[in-house]
Design a protein around this motif. Structure first.
Motif, PDB file in Angstrom:
ATOM      1  N   ARG A  56     -12.423   4.949   8.187  1.00  0.00           N
ATOM      2  CA  ARG A  56     -11.042   4.749   8.748  1.00  0.00           C
ATOM      3  C   ARG A  56     -10.274   6.368   8.555  1.00  0.00           C
ATOM      4  O   ARG A  56     -10.337   6.747   7.504  1.00  0.00           O
ATOM      5  N   PHE A  92       1.605   2.738   4.615  1.00  0.00           N
ATOM      6  CA  PHE A  92       0.153   2.282   4.585  1.00  0.00           C
ATOM      7  C   PHE A  92      -0.070   1.834   3.052  1.00  0.00           C
ATOM      8  O   PHE A  92       0.413   2.459   2.075  1.00  0.00           O
ATOM      9  N   THR A  96      -5.986   3.007   1.810  1.00  0.00           N
ATOM     10  CA  THR A  96      -6.301   2.476   3.295  1.00  0.00           C
ATOM     11  C   THR A  96      -7.296   3.245   4.040  1.00  0.00           C
ATOM     12  O   THR A  96      -7.982   2.908   4.920  1.00  0.00           O
ATOM     13  N   CYS A 122      -2.969   6.768  -0.061  1.00  0.00           N
ATOM     14  CA  CYS A 122      -3.380   5.881   1.088  1.00  0.00           C
ATOM     15  C   CYS A 122      -4.778   6.238   1.162  1.00  0.00           C
ATOM     16  O   CYS A 122      -5.372   5.665   2.182  1.00  0.00           O
ATOM     17  N   ARG A 124      -8.890   6.628  -0.074  1.00  0.00           N
ATOM     18  CA  ARG A 124      -9.610   5.845  -1.331  1.00  0.00           C
ATOM     19  C   ARG A 124      -9.968   7.106  -2.138  1.00  0.00           C
ATOM     20  O   ARG A 124     -10.054   7.849  -1.810  1.00  0.00           O
TER      21      ARG A 124
END
Length: 245
Positions: A56, A92, A96, A122, A124
């Motif tokens: 992501r 977010f 995320t 936001c 990880r």
């Protein structure tokens, strides 16, 4: 009215980008034949690896350059992002994204370290930042606040709580010299009207004329690591620390 015109330009640009031959011709006319040489292997390899892992990815400050396979965020809807948001207050949840790409943005942020600290949650733990950071380049845009050396920005990353991983030249001396020459001569030949249509037209023509200077960057990347001291911009890769590290 300005928003409508800009929206039409974005739709036209999307239409052109979906036609590879036409897009290549437009880029040739805009940048000359040597712009594809201004590549960053670290950027390409990192992006390929992330996409291969279905990561992501947030494209933070996408401007008019939205990227496929990323969530494109910008501060204004005029540029056509997927999400409109302020980097200091991102919409977010924590953790995320696996990676954040932020290119040609950080110089336009009044407080870069506060910006980095605000955005990082936001990402990880263990996630990656990729940033393009200006060094030797002209003032540009309405809000342009600072420039950095590689050690200077590395220190800023550390103060923001990030772990620097790698840094190096993104756009080299050839790009820097071509940019300075085209803007300086366009300003002089337009009698000080660099922002006028005449000045912009001259800048485009001179940009094509001086585009062979980008070949210097290709040579430099092969044999002159010291070019970092003359670079137009640098890249930085940094990591959000793991929990408990």
């Amino acid at each position: 009215m300005t928003g409508v015109v800009h929206g039409l330009r974005l739709r036209l640009r999307d239409w052109v980008r979906r036609r590879p031959a036409l897009h290549a011709a437009v880029r040739f006319a805009k940048y000359g034949p040597y712009r594809p040489l201004a590549r960053c292997r670290v950027h390409e390899d990192l992006l390929a690896r992330l996409r291969g892992a279905n990561a992501r990815i947030l494209n933070l400050g996408s401007g008019g350059r939205p990227q496929a396979g990323m969530i494109n965020l910008d501060v204004t809807p005029i540029t056509g992002p997927d999400v409109v948001g302020d980097g200091y207050r991102l919409p977010f949840a924590d953790a995320t994204f696996d990676a954040i790409f932020c290119e040609s943005v950080i110089e336009h942020v009044p407080d870069p370290e506060a910006f980095l600290r605000a955005v990082t949650p936001c990402l990880r733990p263990g996630g990656i930042w990729f940033l393009e950071v200006p060094f030797l380049q002209p003032f540009h845009g309405e809000r342009d606040f600072q420039r950095w050396t590689i050690p200077g920005f590395r220190a800023a990353l550390e103060r923001a709580g990030l772990e620097p991983i790698a840094a190096g030249t993104r756009m080299g001396p050839g790009f820097m010299i071509a940019w300075l020459l085209k803007d300086t001569l366009a300003l002089a030949l337009s009698l000080g009207g660099g922002g006028s249509r005449l000045g912009q037209g001259l800048a485009w023509f001179l940009g094509i004329l001086f585009s062979p200077l980008l070949l210097l960057d290709l040579i430099g990347r092969q044999s002159h690591p010291a070019q970092e001291g003359l670079a137009c911009s640098h890249y930085h890769v940094a990591r959000r620390p793991e929990v408990g590290s």
